[in-house]
Design a protein around this motif. Sequence first.
Motif, PDB file in Angstrom:
ATOM      1  N   ILE A 273      47.116  36.072  50.712  1.00 64.56           N
ATOM      2  CA  ILE A 273      47.513  35.144  49.648  1.00 64.56           C
ATOM      3  C   ILE A 273      46.329  34.387  49.070  1.00 64.56           C
ATOM      4  CG2 ILE A 273      49.038  33.230  49.070  1.00 64.56           C
ATOM      5  CD1 ILE A 273      50.769  34.035  51.491  1.00 64.56           C
ATOM      6  N   ARG A 274      45.603  33.681  49.889  1.00 66.08           N
ATOM      7  CA  ARG A 274      44.639  32.701  49.391  1.00 66.08           C
ATOM      8  C   ARG A 274      43.405  33.331  48.762  1.00 66.08           C
ATOM      9  NH1 ARG A 274      45.592  27.447  51.350  1.00 66.08           N
ATOM     10  NH2 ARG A 274      47.245  27.339  52.922  1.00 66.08           N
ATOM     11  N   THR A 275      42.884  34.400  49.342  1.00 68.17           N
ATOM     12  CA  THR A 275      41.578  34.900  48.888  1.00 68.17           C
ATOM     13  C   THR A 275      41.583  36.329  48.353  1.00 68.17           C
ATOM     14  OG1 THR A 275      41.054  35.598  51.165  1.00 68.17           O
ATOM     15  CG2 THR A 275      40.337  33.383  50.472  1.00 68.17           C
ATOM     16  N   HIS A 276      42.496  37.197  48.805  1.00 66.83           N
ATOM     17  CA  HIS A 276      42.371  38.610  48.457  1.00 66.83           C
ATOM     18  C   HIS A 276      43.646  39.222  47.888  1.00 66.83           C
ATOM     19  CE1 HIS A 276      38.889  38.084  51.134  1.00 66.83           C
ATOM     20  NE2 HIS A 276      38.364  39.089  50.463  1.00 66.83           N
ATOM     21  N   MET A 277      44.590  38.425  47.433  1.00 68.00           N
ATOM     22  CA  MET A 277      45.808  38.993  46.854  1.00 68.00           C
ATOM     23  C   MET A 277      45.489  39.822  45.609  1.00 68.00           C
ATOM     24  SD  MET A 277      49.266  37.175  45.339  1.00 68.00           S
ATOM     25  CE  MET A 277      50.053  36.835  46.912  1.00 68.00           C
ATOM     26  N   LEU A 278      44.648  39.288  44.721  1.00 70.18           N
ATOM     27  CA  LEU A 278      44.302  40.017  43.506  1.00 70.18           C
ATOM     28  C   LEU A 278      43.540  41.304  43.821  1.00 70.18           C
ATOM     29  CD1 LEU A 278      43.322  37.190  40.984  1.00 70.18           C
ATOM     30  CD2 LEU A 278      45.426  38.541  41.080  1.00 70.18           C
ATOM     31  N   ASP A 279      42.702  41.268  44.848  1.00 71.03           N
ATOM     32  CA  ASP A 279      41.979  42.481  45.225  1.00 71.03           C
ATOM     33  C   ASP A 279      42.941  43.525  45.787  1.00 71.03           C
ATOM     34  OD1 ASP A 279      39.279  43.790  45.683  1.00 71.03           O
ATOM     35  OD2 ASP A 279      40.135  43.883  47.697  1.00 71.03           O
ATOM     36  N   LEU A 280      43.944  43.088  46.540  1.00 74.15           N
ATOM     37  CA  LEU A 280      44.952  44.017  47.041  1.00 74.15           C
ATOM     38  C   LEU A 280      45.706  44.670  45.884  1.00 74.15           C
ATOM     39  CD1 LEU A 280      46.341  41.871  50.003  1.00 74.15           C
ATOM     40  CD2 LEU A 280      45.183  44.061  50.234  1.00 74.15           C
ATOM     41  N   ILE A 281      46.050  43.856  44.876  1.00 78.41           N
ATOM     42  CA  ILE A 281      46.774  44.390  43.721  1.00 78.41           C
ATOM     43  C   ILE A 281      45.908  45.372  42.942  1.00 78.41           C
ATOM     44  CG2 ILE A 281      47.848  43.774  41.521  1.00 78.41           C
ATOM     45  CD1 ILE A 281      48.684  41.120  42.800  1.00 78.41           C
ATOM     46  N   SER A 282      44.669  44.987  42.669  1.00 76.67           N
ATOM     47  CA  SER A 282      43.785  45.857  41.886  1.00 76.67           C
ATOM     48  C   SER A 282      43.436  47.129  42.651  1.00 76.67           C
ATOM     49  CB  SER A 282      42.510  45.102  41.506  1.00 76.67           C
ATOM     50  OG  SER A 282      41.787  44.720  42.666  1.00 76.67           O
ATOM     51  N   THR A 283      43.255  47.035  43.960  1.00 77.35           N
ATOM     52  CA  THR A 283      42.970  48.229  44.760  1.00 77.35           C
ATOM     53  C   THR A 283      44.148  49.197  44.734  1.00 77.35           C
ATOM     54  OG1 THR A 283      41.565  46.915  46.235  1.00 77.35           O
ATOM     55  CG2 THR A 283      42.263  49.067  47.027  1.00 77.35           C
ATOM     56  N   SER A 284      45.364  48.649  44.786  1.00 78.33           N
ATOM     57  CA  SER A 284      46.556  49.504  44.712  1.00 78.33           C
ATOM     58  C   SER A 284      46.614  50.236  43.380  1.00 78.33           C
ATOM     59  CB  SER A 284      47.833  48.667  44.906  1.00 78.33           C
ATOM     60  OG  SER A 284      47.841  48.061  46.174  1.00 78.33           O
ATOM     61  N   GLU A 285      46.285  49.527  42.301  1.00 81.70           N
ATOM     62  CA  GLU A 285      46.381  50.122  40.969  1.00 81.70           C
ATOM     63  C   GLU A 285      45.222  51.076  40.680  1.00 81.70           C
ATOM     64  OE1 GLU A 285      46.565  46.794  38.383  1.00 81.70           O
ATOM     65  OE2 GLU A 285      48.657  46.306  38.840  1.00 81.70           O
ATOM     66  N   GLU A 286      44.008  50.669  41.037  1.00 79.27           N
ATOM     67  CA  GLU A 286      42.825  51.434  40.641  1.00 79.27           C
ATOM     68  C   GLU A 286      42.446  52.525  41.635  1.00 79.27           C
ATOM     69  OE1 GLU A 286      39.819  48.521  40.123  1.00 79.27           O
ATOM     70  OE2 GLU A 286      40.931  47.400  38.577  1.00 79.27           O
ATOM     71  N   LEU A 287      42.908  52.427  42.860  1.00 77.91           N
ATOM     72  CA  LEU A 287      42.548  53.423  43.873  1.00 77.91           C
ATOM     73  C   LEU A 287      43.746  54.288  44.262  1.00 77.91           C
ATOM     74  CD1 LEU A 287      40.519  54.661  45.865  1.00 77.91           C
ATOM     75  CD2 LEU A 287      41.166  52.866  47.496  1.00 77.91           C
ATOM     76  N   HIS A 288      44.739  53.670  44.896  1.00 78.91           N
ATOM     77  CA  HIS A 288      45.840  54.459  45.445  1.00 78.91           C
ATOM     78  C   HIS A 288      46.714  55.069  44.348  1.00 78.91           C
ATOM     79  CE1 HIS A 288      44.818  53.184  49.456  1.00 78.91           C
ATOM     80  NE2 HIS A 288      44.861  51.917  49.083  1.00 78.91           N
ATOM     81  N   TYR A 289      47.057  54.268  43.335  1.00 76.25           N
ATOM     82  CA  TYR A 289      47.882  54.815  42.253  1.00 76.25           C
ATOM     83  C   TYR A 289      47.113  55.878  41.464  1.00 76.25           C
ATOM     84  CZ  TYR A 289      50.161  55.196  37.727  1.00 76.25           C
ATOM     85  OH  TYR A 289      50.733  55.684  36.577  1.00 76.25           O
ATOM     86  N   GLU A 290      45.841  55.609  41.185  1.00 75.07           N
ATOM     87  CA  GLU A 290      45.053  56.572  40.421  1.00 75.07           C
ATOM     88  C   GLU A 290      44.853  57.870  41.194  1.00 75.07           C
ATOM     89  OE1 GLU A 290      44.032  56.681  37.321  1.00 75.07           O
ATOM     90  OE2 GLU A 290      45.111  54.809  36.963  1.00 75.07           O
ATOM     91  N   ASN A 291      44.689  57.772  42.525  1.00 78.13           N
ATOM     92  CA  ASN A 291      44.583  58.986  43.336  1.00 78.13           C
ATOM     93  C   ASN A 291      45.858  59.819  43.245  1.00 78.13           C
ATOM     94  OD1 ASN A 291      42.013  58.365  44.166  1.00 78.13           O
ATOM     95  ND2 ASN A 291      42.644  57.484  46.116  1.00 78.13           N
ATOM     96  N   TYR A 292      47.009  59.129  43.327  1.00 78.76           N
ATOM     97  CA  TYR A 292      48.292  59.845  43.221  1.00 78.76           C
ATOM     98  C   TYR A 292      48.434  60.461  41.829  1.00 78.76           C
ATOM     99  CZ  TYR A 292      53.295  60.738  42.989  1.00 78.76           C
ATOM    100  OH  TYR A 292      54.511  61.342  42.830  1.00 78.76           O
TER     101      TYR A 292
END
Length: 383
Positions: A273-292
């Motif tokens: 929540i406090r420090t890496h929520m946005l990084d988790l969201i962007s990693t999901s979109e730019e890495l995992h979703y893009e790989n799929y």
Amino acid sequence: MASLAPVVDGIGIANLPNQRHKIVAKRGAHFTIMVVGESGLGKTTLINTLFSTELSPAKNYSKRHFKQLDKLTEVEIIKAELEERQFKVKLTVIDTPGFGDYVNNRDSWLPIVEFIDDQHEAYMRQEQQPQRHEKTDLRVHACLYFIRPTGHTLKPLDIEIMKRLGTRVNLIPVVAKADTLTQNDLFTFKQRVREVIAAQGIRIYTPPVEADDENAEHAHVLIDAIPFSIIGSTEDVRTSDGRVVKGREYIWGVAEVENENHCDFKKLRSLLIRTHMLDLISTSEELHYENYRQQQMETRKFGEPKVKKLDNPKFKEEEEQLRKKFTEQVKAEEARFRQWEQHLIAERDRLNKDLEMAHSTIKSLEAELDNLQVGLGRSTGRR
């Protein structure tokens, strides 16, 4: 010729983060978190503790064995809207009751993996539509995998599903109910889990570390704490020094949820929540979703629907049982045929032996008959 006075405030590029802040504050955010693990490890309690609200009531696990005949992992979706200082977050919690609760847990991860893939697929299909104003997005941004505090190491089931989850989602392993282990046992257990993760090549989420980042030291602290040891509790208890805290009360004292000497709850909350929520969201979109998306676009034509696999674990187990039963019946029939064959061979040998004896008897009788005829001829000649 008069010179222009220097612009003290620049041209305004440095104000772009403030503009971005206003946009985000107005739109709010949405965050999807998945919890995976065996029943009774405190998944619901941890989620309620993380977000300081009862998102899901506590489950009654005394009747969970009544569903043993189903042998299926379910997927439950819980949605809530949280607000703090006029900033709203639409939270979605994906629970997976039934995972790892059966004697035969083969393929029990399939519903979980398929759900993650289906969310990528649904989002990709929406992006291909002419109108894309309102898109339903349930792509998982973080997956908490709960490890039972056995004190030994990861089980084969843990390794199998973590391998599959790590390539699809930001996987964050946590050691559940850390207050059931001593500090030394917990340290040793976490070290063994880290060694297995490295040896098996399991991909887990690690906070990004940049040399010029002021939060680099905090990121290193979070990385060193993985897997996070967790104590979940929504109850207020009083400590020996009079403080009222969230925790669990024992005869020897109180295990505090937010005491970093007792568990890593504050570190996990900071990561999520406090420090890496946005990084988790962007990693999901730019890495995992893009790989799929890349994988699907390479194997399918544009707009072509995804081929659904009929890999229901229940049907596969029934098919395996029928195949096993058929094989046993075939083996039984083959054994019966072999027994008949041996009986026929023995009967043939007996008949052949009887036939040979009959031939021998006939030959001996013929020889006696010849001798009698010769003797009869001699006696007739003498007369």
